[in-house]
Design an enzyme around this catalytic site. Sequence first.
Site, PDB file in Angstrom:
ATOM      1  N   LYS A 115     -50.485  60.638  56.435  1.00 14.30           N
ATOM      2  CA  LYS A 115     -51.856  60.487  56.966  1.00 14.30           C
ATOM      3  C   LYS A 115     -52.387  61.819  57.506  1.00 14.30           C
ATOM      4  CE  LYS A 115     -52.585  56.058  56.367  1.00 14.30           C
ATOM      5  NZ  LYS A 115     -53.072  55.729  55.060  1.00 14.30           N
ATOM      6  N   LYS A 195     -48.237  53.819  46.254  1.00 16.34           N
ATOM      7  CA  LYS A 195     -48.502  52.378  46.304  1.00 16.34           C
ATOM      8  C   LYS A 195     -49.996  52.079  46.253  1.00 16.34           C
ATOM      9  CE  LYS A 195     -49.454  51.511  51.054  1.00 16.34           C
ATOM     10  NZ  LYS A 195     -49.965  50.355  51.699  1.00 16.34           N
ATOM     11  N   LYS A 198     -55.631  50.298  50.293  1.00 18.66           N
ATOM     12  CA  LYS A 198     -57.070  50.238  50.548  1.00 18.66           C
ATOM     13  C   LYS A 198     -57.650  51.621  50.752  1.00 18.66           C
ATOM     14  CE  LYS A 198     -56.558  46.537  53.607  1.00 18.66           C
ATOM     15  NZ  LYS A 198     -55.847  47.226  54.669  1.00 18.66           N
TER      16      LYS A 198
HETATM   17  P1  ADP Z   1     -53.304  49.339  53.030  1.00 23.44           P
HETATM   18  O1  ADP Z   1     -52.358  50.474  52.841  1.00 23.44           O
HETATM   19  O2  ADP Z   1     -53.811  48.854  51.738  1.00 23.44           O
HETATM   20  O3  ADP Z   1     -54.425  49.647  53.991  1.00 23.44           O
HETATM   21  P2  ADP Z   1     -52.214  47.709  55.145  1.00 23.44           P
HETATM   22  O4  ADP Z   1     -51.636  48.883  55.866  1.00 23.44           O
HETATM   23  O5  ADP Z   1     -53.392  47.036  55.723  1.00 23.44           O
HETATM   24  O6  ADP Z   1     -52.492  48.116  53.630  1.00 23.44           O
HETATM   25  O7  ADP Z   1     -51.032  46.645  54.943  1.00 23.44           O
HETATM   26  C1  ADP Z   1     -51.163  45.252  55.125  1.00 23.44           C
HETATM   27  C2  ADP Z   1     -49.945  44.530  54.591  1.00 23.44           C
HETATM   28  O8  ADP Z   1     -49.911  44.600  53.165  1.00 23.44           O
HETATM   29  C3  ADP Z   1     -48.616  45.088  55.081  1.00 23.44           C
HETATM   30  O9  ADP Z   1     -47.727  44.014  55.279  1.00 23.44           O
HETATM   31  C4  ADP Z   1     -48.166  45.953  53.940  1.00 23.44           C
HETATM   32  O10 ADP Z   1     -46.761  46.091  53.898  1.00 23.44           O
HETATM   33  C5  ADP Z   1     -48.678  45.172  52.730  1.00 23.44           C
HETATM   34  N1  ADP Z   1     -48.957  46.088  51.624  1.00 23.44           N
HETATM   35  C6  ADP Z   1     -49.906  47.054  51.593  1.00 23.44           C
HETATM   36  N2  ADP Z   1     -49.892  47.698  50.427  1.00 23.44           N
HETATM   37  C7  ADP Z   1     -48.893  47.143  49.691  1.00 23.44           C
HETATM   38  C8  ADP Z   1     -48.386  47.365  48.382  1.00 23.44           C
HETATM   39  N3  ADP Z   1     -48.916  48.267  47.588  1.00 23.44           N
HETATM   40  N4  ADP Z   1     -47.349  46.578  47.961  1.00 23.44           N
HETATM   41  C9  ADP Z   1     -46.822  45.626  48.741  1.00 23.44           C
HETATM   42  N5  ADP Z   1     -47.264  45.360  49.992  1.00 23.44           N
HETATM   43  C10 ADP Z   1     -48.286  46.101  50.465  1.00 23.44           C
END
Ligand code: ADP
Length: 328
Positions: A115, A195, A198
């Site tokens: 980040k 991965k 968002k």
């Molecule tokens: P993002 O990185 O998309 O903003 P968040 O940090 O809000 O996601 O994560 C919310 C939930 O979704 C967490 O439990 C996270 O482990 C899961 N998650 C986010 N991205 C992935 C992914 N690419 N594969 C599997 N789980 C994910």
Amino acid sequence: MTKKRVLSGIRATGRLHLGNYLGMVKGMVALQGNPDYEPLFMVADLHAMTTPFDPQILKKNIREVVLDYLAAGLDPKSAILFIQSQVPQHVELAYLFSTVVSIARLSHLPTYKEKVKQYPESNTIALLYYPVLMASDILLYKTNSLPVGDDQLPHLEVTGEVAKKMNNLYGTDFPEPKQMKTEGHYVPSLTGEGKMSKSVEGSYVNLTDNLETIKTKLAKVPTDSGRGNKAPEEGGVHTLMTLVELFGGEKKRKEYEKQYQRSGIKYQGLKNELAGAIYEELKPIQEERKKLEKDPEYVEKVLREGAKKARQIASQTVVEVKEKMGLL
Ligand code: ADP
């Protein structure tokens, strides 16, 4: 018997995508029918402030996550849905926890480093503090295990360390929570790197995307000639294969892998078939969301009741910890 509480949170930084859905929400929704569990779904609005944000957009994103959660099957009768900032005990317990976490431990975490690279101008205390707040989110509810994606494992480790230290130093009874692995514990990015997230443009398919949008997004996934000794284990082709397995089953993936080694894959056909399979799964969620959008009063009521229930549990934990730490 007391129910096992399982908490998961999604940052209010945009609409939910397939990674959030498969890595977490689907697993949580499945627990709702299980009498041994009490699932808590949190909209992590405070965590959304750890990277640059616009107040108007944050407000909108909090709503988006609430609607996505409900549309994806969250049932307020058997689960608790709440917004993190409406339960002030999260911040209170995080402060108490920060007394047992070193700055060095936090500054070496991979997500923190990523980040900072992404937002060099916003290397804030809130960003560094993220895992402490997350430990508080989880331990406030004495959560034993949680269906989180692999990206959260380093943070879960910090949570375990905090629990152990608090228990040793102050005699609390926090569990050391473990990951409850879901089928989509790591959904790779459409860009072929890292991965699905968002906060990375072009990496995701949202739960609200229609068939055309899904097709357009998949069309941009980088591919290769479609033929070779072995299907790649990284990059865009690997992302496609993973999605094929998640939406069409392992057998389908094996078929494509064989094609890769023999006649070759025609990616346009694969992408169209995959887009159709993804859309089939998302269609009922989208229909439900349309209904919810027309009923803001119901959504408000669910949030009010959820925050009340969460505060009840959370305040008990905070009182307990304050007493043990010598506060009056
Ligand atoms: P993002 O990185 O998309 O903003 P968040 O940090 O809000 O996601 O994560 C919310 C939930 O979704 C967490 O439990 C996270 O482990 C899961 N998650 C986010 N991205 C992935 C992914 N690419 N594969 C599997 N789980 C994910």
